[in-house]
Enzyme design. Structure first.
Site, mmCIF file in Angstrom:
data_model
loop_
_atom_site.group_PDB
_atom_site.id
_atom_site.type_symbol
_atom_site.label_atom_id
_atom_site.label_comp_id
_atom_site.label_asym_id
_atom_site.label_seq_id
_atom_site.Cartn_x
_atom_site.Cartn_y
_atom_site.Cartn_z
ATOM 1 N N LYS A 40 72.532 68.279 52.569
ATOM 2 C CA LYS A 40 72.433 67.049 51.785
ATOM 3 C C LYS A 40 73.783 66.403 51.459
ATOM 4 C CE LYS A 40 67.991 66.667 51.317
ATOM 5 N NZ LYS A 40 67.268 65.438 51.520
HETATM 6 N N1 PMP Z 1 65.530 72.334 52.624
HETATM 7 C C1 PMP Z 1 66.136 72.167 51.447
HETATM 8 C C2 PMP Z 1 66.623 73.368 50.705
HETATM 9 C C3 PMP Z 1 66.277 70.868 50.909
HETATM 10 O O1 PMP Z 1 66.878 70.697 49.717
HETATM 11 C C4 PMP Z 1 65.767 69.768 51.633
HETATM 12 C C5 PMP Z 1 65.844 68.409 51.040
HETATM 13 N N2 PMP Z 1 64.705 68.064 50.247
HETATM 14 C C6 PMP Z 1 65.150 69.991 52.865
HETATM 15 C C7 PMP Z 1 65.061 71.295 53.336
HETATM 16 C C8 PMP Z 1 64.514 68.874 53.692
HETATM 17 O O2 PMP Z 1 65.395 67.907 54.140
HETATM 18 P P1 PMP Z 1 64.952 66.365 54.213
HETATM 19 O O3 PMP Z 1 64.847 65.869 52.793
HETATM 20 O O4 PMP Z 1 66.029 65.697 54.969
HETATM 21 O O5 PMP Z 1 63.631 66.282 54.891
#
Ligand code: PMP
Length: 330
Positions: free
Chosen positions: A43
């Protein structure tokens, strides 16, 4: 050689071959290890991109406040960028999140408001609603809204996708990522499919989320929604960053299988990662088993974050046992 600030160290994370948990396959299965980012998760990529794009569009003025609903990792990415760029941060999150994640955000100077998990998204107490309300009340504030902000998908289109293409020298045949906001899977898949339309993209969902049923039927079924413990993937809404046209299959993984695989990744591969990483690998291997993943194939799986945020949960035997996540021989 040095970096001008910590923000320049975001991205260009390593691809690491999985050897032990993937023994049954002849093809190459690689993990993109996102805990190498300075905020220890994927992120960081979108935290920086959403703030840069807002600056460019004049949506945030110097000294402003960034307000976001975040499960922790996006908050960390935003807080890093905000610290270097001189903004304040207020984050809303749910009471399901690890205390460690919340303490981390506070360590970077952010204010964190904790909201109930088990309320409807449009309930005024939900972490979506509280973030939205605060952004309307506080002057000179900016609400990035990672769910619907195209800069989220764009960050992965510009960085994660090209990195995977270059690191595999164009050999990637399968791409697997968990689906939260959808930014990672959509942005990366879009880039990769533009390079080679044959690349298959698999989205990994959590049992208790609406995504799989929606992908397969186009129907939003409220009855699919139930609480689960895997953090970061699965949703009870359909965010604009989730582009189902860029997916070839969706696999749902339950908490027990996700967390057991997470612990295996640490013990057998030396990858100390978070629960959504176990879910992604478990889902990837299930897909590979059912789709004749062969010796000439190369799969890349995104591992979004680090195990440090889950030591008192997934990596704690008592917690695992209390939830029935350990097998009787463990
Ligand atoms: N795994 C974790 C630990 C996350 O914090 C996130 C973000 N919500 C994701 C996976 C999924 O990523 P995205 O939001 O880009 O779909």
């Amino acid at each position: 050689m040095y970096y001008n600030s910590i923000l320049e160290t975001i991205g260009n994370t390593p691809l690491v071959k999985l050897n032990e948990v993937t023994k049954e396959f002849e093809g190459t299965i690689l993990a993109k290890v996102e805990y190498f980012n300075p905020g220890q998760s994927v992120k960081d990529r979108i935290g920086l991109k959403m703030i840069e794009d807002a600056e460019e569009k004049g949506l945030i003025e110097p000294g402003g406040t960034i307000i976001e609903g975040t499960s922790g990792n996006t908050g960390m990415g935003l807080a890093l960028a905000a610290t270097i760029k001189g903004y304040d941060c207020i984050f809303t999150t749910t009471d399901k999140q690890s205390k460690a994640k919340i303490d981390l955000l506070r360590a970077l100077g952010a204010e964190v408001k904790i909201c109930p998990t088990d309320v409807e998204p449009d309930d005024p107490r939900s972490y979506y609603s509280v973030a939205k309300r605060l952004s309307e009340e506080i002057p000179n504030s900016y609400y990035p809204n990672q769910y619907d902000n195209p800069s989220n998908t764009q960050a992965h289109y510009e960085t994660t996708g090209p990195e995977i293409w270059e690191q595999t020298e164009g050999k990637v045949t399968h791409y697997v990522a968990g689906m939260g906001t959808g930014g990672t899977v959509s942005g990366t898949s879009k880039y990769l499919k533009e390079q080679n339309a044959e690349i298959k993209t698999v989205g990994v969902d959590s049992e208790g989320s609406v995504y799989k049923h929606y992908f397969e039927t186009g129907e939003f079924d409220k009855d699919e929604i139930h609480p689960y413990l895997t953090e970061g993937i699965g949703e009870d809404i359909i965010p604009e960053n989730m582009d189902f046209d860029l997916l070839d299959e969706v696999i749902q993984v339950n908490d027990k299988n996700a967390f057991q695989m997470t612990r295996k990744l640490a013990k057998k591969e030396g990858l100390f990662v978070g629960g959504s990483c176990g879910a992604a690998v478990y889902g990837a291997l299930e897909y590979a088993r059912n789709n004749n993943f062969g010796k000439d194939d190369t799969m890349v799986i995104i591992l979004p974050d680090s195990g440090t945020r889950y030591v008192s949960k997934i990596y704690n035997d008592e917690w695992m046992d209390e939830h029935g996540f350990l097998d009787s021989d463990e």
